[in-house]
Design an enzyme around this catalytic site. Sequence first.
Site, PDB file in Angstrom:
ATOM      1  N   TYR A  13      34.931  46.995  44.648  1.00 44.12           N
ATOM      2  CA  TYR A  13      34.582  46.587  43.292  1.00 44.12           C
ATOM      3  C   TYR A  13      33.438  47.434  42.754  1.00 44.12           C
ATOM      4  O   TYR A  13      32.666  48.022  43.514  1.00 44.12           O
ATOM      5  CB  TYR A  13      34.190  45.100  43.274  1.00 44.12           C
ATOM      6  CG  TYR A  13      35.359  44.221  43.630  1.00 44.12           C
ATOM      7  CD1 TYR A  13      36.297  43.864  42.679  1.00 44.12           C
ATOM      8  CD2 TYR A  13      35.552  43.796  44.942  1.00 44.12           C
ATOM      9  CE1 TYR A  13      37.395  43.081  43.005  1.00 44.12           C
ATOM     10  CE2 TYR A  13      36.650  43.008  45.283  1.00 44.12           C
ATOM     11  CZ  TYR A  13      37.565  42.662  44.311  1.00 44.12           C
ATOM     12  OH  TYR A  13      38.658  41.898  44.639  1.00 44.12           O
ATOM     13  N   CYS A  14      33.353  47.469  41.434  1.00 41.72           N
ATOM     14  CA  CYS A  14      32.323  48.199  40.717  1.00 41.72           C
ATOM     15  C   CYS A  14      30.958  47.914  41.324  1.00 41.72           C
ATOM     16  O   CYS A  14      30.646  46.757  41.586  1.00 41.72           O
ATOM     17  CB  CYS A  14      32.350  47.801  39.246  1.00 41.72           C
ATOM     18  SG  CYS A  14      31.222  48.713  38.207  1.00 41.72           S
ATOM     19  N   PRO A  15      30.179  48.944  41.595  1.00 41.66           N
ATOM     20  CA  PRO A  15      30.328  50.352  41.233  1.00 41.66           C
ATOM     21  C   PRO A  15      30.873  51.234  42.358  1.00 41.66           C
ATOM     22  O   PRO A  15      30.872  52.461  42.235  1.00 41.66           O
ATOM     23  CB  PRO A  15      28.896  50.761  40.910  1.00 41.66           C
ATOM     24  CG  PRO A  15      28.087  50.006  41.925  1.00 41.66           C
ATOM     25  CD  PRO A  15      28.805  48.662  42.057  1.00 41.66           C
TER      26      PRO A  15
END
Length: 77
Positions: free
Chosen positions: A14-16
Amino acid sequence: MSTVETTLDTRGLYCPEPLMLLHNSIRDMAPNDVVTVLATDPSTRRDITRFCEFLGHELLADEERDGEYSFRIRKQG
């Protein structure tokens, strides 16, 4: 000189993290090499598009199928 194509599998991250891994991968590539990024985080669609626009890399493909995203990016000189 031939173009090298690699795959960066960021599915499940997941981000980042996907963007950070892409940034590291692009840094080690030669100009005109192509990387395919595989992802499952929907925010990668926005993030990778902006990454390419900001750094001047060419987004060759942006596809989504069954919740998985695939991006092909050509590194610019």
